[in-house]
Design a protein around this motif. Structure first.
Motif, short mmCIF file in Angstrom:
data_model
loop_
_atom_site.label_atom_id
_atom_site.label_comp_id
_atom_site.label_asym_id
_atom_site.label_seq_id
_atom_site.Cartn_x
_atom_site.Cartn_y
_atom_site.Cartn_z
N LYS A 85 32.97 39.58 43.32
CA LYS A 85 32.43 38.40 43.97
C LYS A 85 30.93 38.57 44.17
CE LYS A 85 32.84 35.83 48.33
NZ LYS A 85 33.52 35.76 49.64
N PHE A 86 30.20 37.45 44.18
CA PHE A 86 28.78 37.50 44.44
C PHE A 86 28.34 36.19 45.10
CE2 PHE A 86 29.16 35.40 40.36
CZ PHE A 86 28.19 34.41 40.39
N PHE A 133 26.16 41.36 44.78
CA PHE A 133 27.54 41.60 44.39
C PHE A 133 28.28 42.47 45.41
CE2 PHE A 133 25.77 40.16 40.47
CZ PHE A 133 26.83 39.60 39.77
N SER A 134 29.57 42.21 45.50
CA SER A 134 30.43 43.08 46.29
C SER A 134 30.59 44.41 45.56
CB SER A 134 31.80 42.43 46.51
OG SER A 134 32.46 42.25 45.26
N HIS A 135 30.89 45.45 46.32
CA HIS A 135 31.06 46.79 45.74
C HIS A 135 32.42 46.94 45.10
CE1 HIS A 135 32.13 51.10 45.91
NE2 HIS A 135 30.88 51.29 45.57
N THR A 136 33.42 46.27 45.66
CA THR A 136 34.80 46.43 45.24
C THR A 136 35.28 45.17 44.53
OG1 THR A 136 35.18 47.84 47.16
CG2 THR A 136 37.14 46.96 46.05
N ARG A 137 36.08 45.35 43.51
CA ARG A 137 36.60 44.20 42.75
C ARG A 137 37.34 43.25 43.67
NH1 ARG A 137 36.96 44.64 37.14
NH2 ARG A 137 38.86 43.39 37.13
N TYR A 138 37.22 41.95 43.37
CA TYR A 138 37.80 40.92 44.22
C TYR A 138 39.32 41.04 44.23
CZ TYR A 138 38.46 36.34 46.33
OH TYR A 138 38.79 35.30 47.17
N ASN A 186 38.96 44.09 54.17
CA ASN A 186 38.04 44.95 53.43
C ASN A 186 36.74 44.20 53.15
OD1 ASN A 186 36.68 46.63 51.68
ND2 ASN A 186 38.47 47.10 50.42
N ASN A 187 35.72 44.46 53.95
CA ASN A 187 34.45 43.75 53.79
C ASN A 187 33.76 44.09 52.48
OD1 ASN A 187 34.73 42.46 56.22
ND2 ASN A 187 33.45 43.89 57.37
N PHE A 188 34.07 45.21 51.87
CA PHE A 188 33.47 45.55 50.58
C PHE A 188 33.99 44.65 49.47
CE2 PHE A 188 33.40 49.93 52.61
CZ PHE A 188 32.10 49.78 53.05
N VAL A 189 35.09 43.93 49.71
CA VAL A 189 35.64 42.97 48.76
C VAL A 189 35.04 41.58 48.98
CG1 VAL A 189 37.73 41.74 48.04
CG2 VAL A 189 37.81 44.21 48.48
#
Length: 430
Positions: free
Chosen positions: A192-193, A219-224, A256-259
């Protein structure tokens, strides 16, 4: 010619990041005087507290409007957009009213809690909570069950006290905005971005706004994760979410905020964070990437739609902003694109971060700020009728300003190349 045009420009600021570097690189002179300055790049709080108590000379410029909260505080932005849409509907301008459907369905809590609960029980889904006045992702969380809101209403971390004696103080939930989560974001590489864009407003009466061609995707660090399901893929029963597309998500992913959150302040704390890229991609590269997938015509219309979202948000607050010829404002707009190429306004920042976390980020922000100060023009170098200055293009001047077809084949210059003269080389030592 203003006073600043007769001597070195004097500036005041409490910042030590790119704006300080830019002003000193222009050979401006720093001052700590409270009154003897030409440009004050101030904190928002300073403007809110001090502006009305001082007299400014005609040549002085300050980087915030006096009641900028009307655009940049989340609850007031929602209020102003809803009012604008209602006024257009009342006047029979239904098509223009529909054009204001660019912000997710929103409620202000606790004031509109009952209205929100009614909507949640009707539609369910995933929602996102944001404190009305915070930044950098602080205090944001997602939820899909009303019980999580019940916990929020009594959680001491979210309570604030009203005035009065200690014994008579009454705990109230902190004001939040709750919005329907955009469940179908456009993904690049499965991530996600959102997009950070810069808009310079030099006047609200009349409205004059410049759009910066550059920007970046965060961009997020972790895949959506499908913890936020695609539309119409979930049913809600007894506050339990079931995914009926055959893919049951890990419930923990919703927290998960990284998502889900693209704020750099959050993403940089992730394990294996890529400090080299800063989790960012420049806007022009993103535009070219989208064009390879959808064609330039579709992407041109997408970027024009983004520009129109920004202009409409400014029009919505134009008549409530306190106009002052001393004021200008550089806004940071955050926009999300969904998988149908629809832009959504996430928020507007009155103090977008000017601290760079990569070399490219530093160059972008310094060039953008140099152009900003050129337009503010305390040195009286402009004619006053410029349609483009550096990377900024005039997009509104009492009405929509469109690119000259002879200069630009597209509907908007947003995301196009910024041509700059090469910096002069340092002279060789004798």
């Amino acid at each position: 010619m203003g006073r600043a045009g007769k001597r070195s420009v004097r500036f005041r600021t409490s910042f030590s990041n790119t704006i300080y570097d830019v002003m000193t690189s222009r050979n401006w002179k720093e001052t700590d005087s409270e009154t003897d300055w030409d440009v004050h790049w101030a904190e928002r709080e300073w403007v809110y507290e001090v502006f009305d108590t001082m007299h400014l000379e005609p040549h002085q410029r300050i980087n915030h409007f006096r009641n900028g909260r009307e655009l940049c505080r989340k609850d007031l932005l929602v209020k102003n957009l809803k009012r604008m849409k209602r006024n257009l509907q009342r006047d029979g301008q239904l098509e223009q009213a529909r054009a204001y459907d660019f912000m997710p369905l929103s409620f202000v809590l606790p004031r509109e809690y009952a209205m929100f609960v009614e909507e949640f029980k009707r539609c369910g889904g995933v929602w996102i909570m944001k404190p009305i006045g915070s930044a950098q992702g602080r205090g944001i969380f997602l939820f899909s069950r009303l019980s999580e809101i019940s916990e929020w209403r009594t959680d001491p971390r979210h309570l604030q006290r009203d005035g009065g004696d200690r014994d008579s103080q009454r705990a109230e939930p902190e004001a939040y905005i709750v919005q329907r989560y955009i469940e179908n974001p456009y993904l690049v590489g499965g991530k996600k971005f959102d997009i950070r864009l810069y808009v310079l407003v030099t006047s609200f009466s009349p409205l004059v706004a410049f759009m910066y061609r550059g920007g970046f995707a965060r961009f997020s660090h972790t895949r959506y994760s499908s913890a936020a399901p695609r539309p119409n893929t979930e049913s809600v029963f007894a506050n339990v979410v079931f995914f009926v597309d055959g893919e049951l998500s890990d419930p923990a992913d919703i927290a998960n905020n990284f998502v889900h959150l693209t704020n750099v302040a959050i993403q940089k704390t992730a394990e294996n964070y890529d400090a080299r890229s800063g989790g960012k991609k420049d806007l022009r590269s993103l535009k070219l990437l989208l064009a390879t997938q959808h064609g330039m015509a579709a992407v041109d219309q997408l970027f024009l739609a983004i520009e129109r979202v920004i202009v409409r948000s400014l029009i919505a607050v134009q008549h409530v902003m306190i106009a002052d010829k001393h004021c200008f404002e550089l806004y940071g707009y955050d926009v999300l694109i969904d998988d149908e190429l629809k832009p959504w306004l996430i928020e507007v920042n009155a103090s977008p971060s000017l601290t760079a976390n990569t070399k490219d980020d530093y160059i972008l922000k310094c060039e953008m700020l140099n152009d900003t100060l050129d337009i503010v023009d305390v040195e009286a170098k402009l004619n006053g009728d410029e349609r483009s200055v550096g990377g900024f293009d005039l997009v509104y001047d009492g009405g929509i300003v469109e690119p000259d077809p002879a200069e630009c084949p597209y509907s908007t210059k947003l995301g196009t190349y910024i041509e700059r003269q090469a910096a002069p080389e340092k002279p060789a030592k004798a």
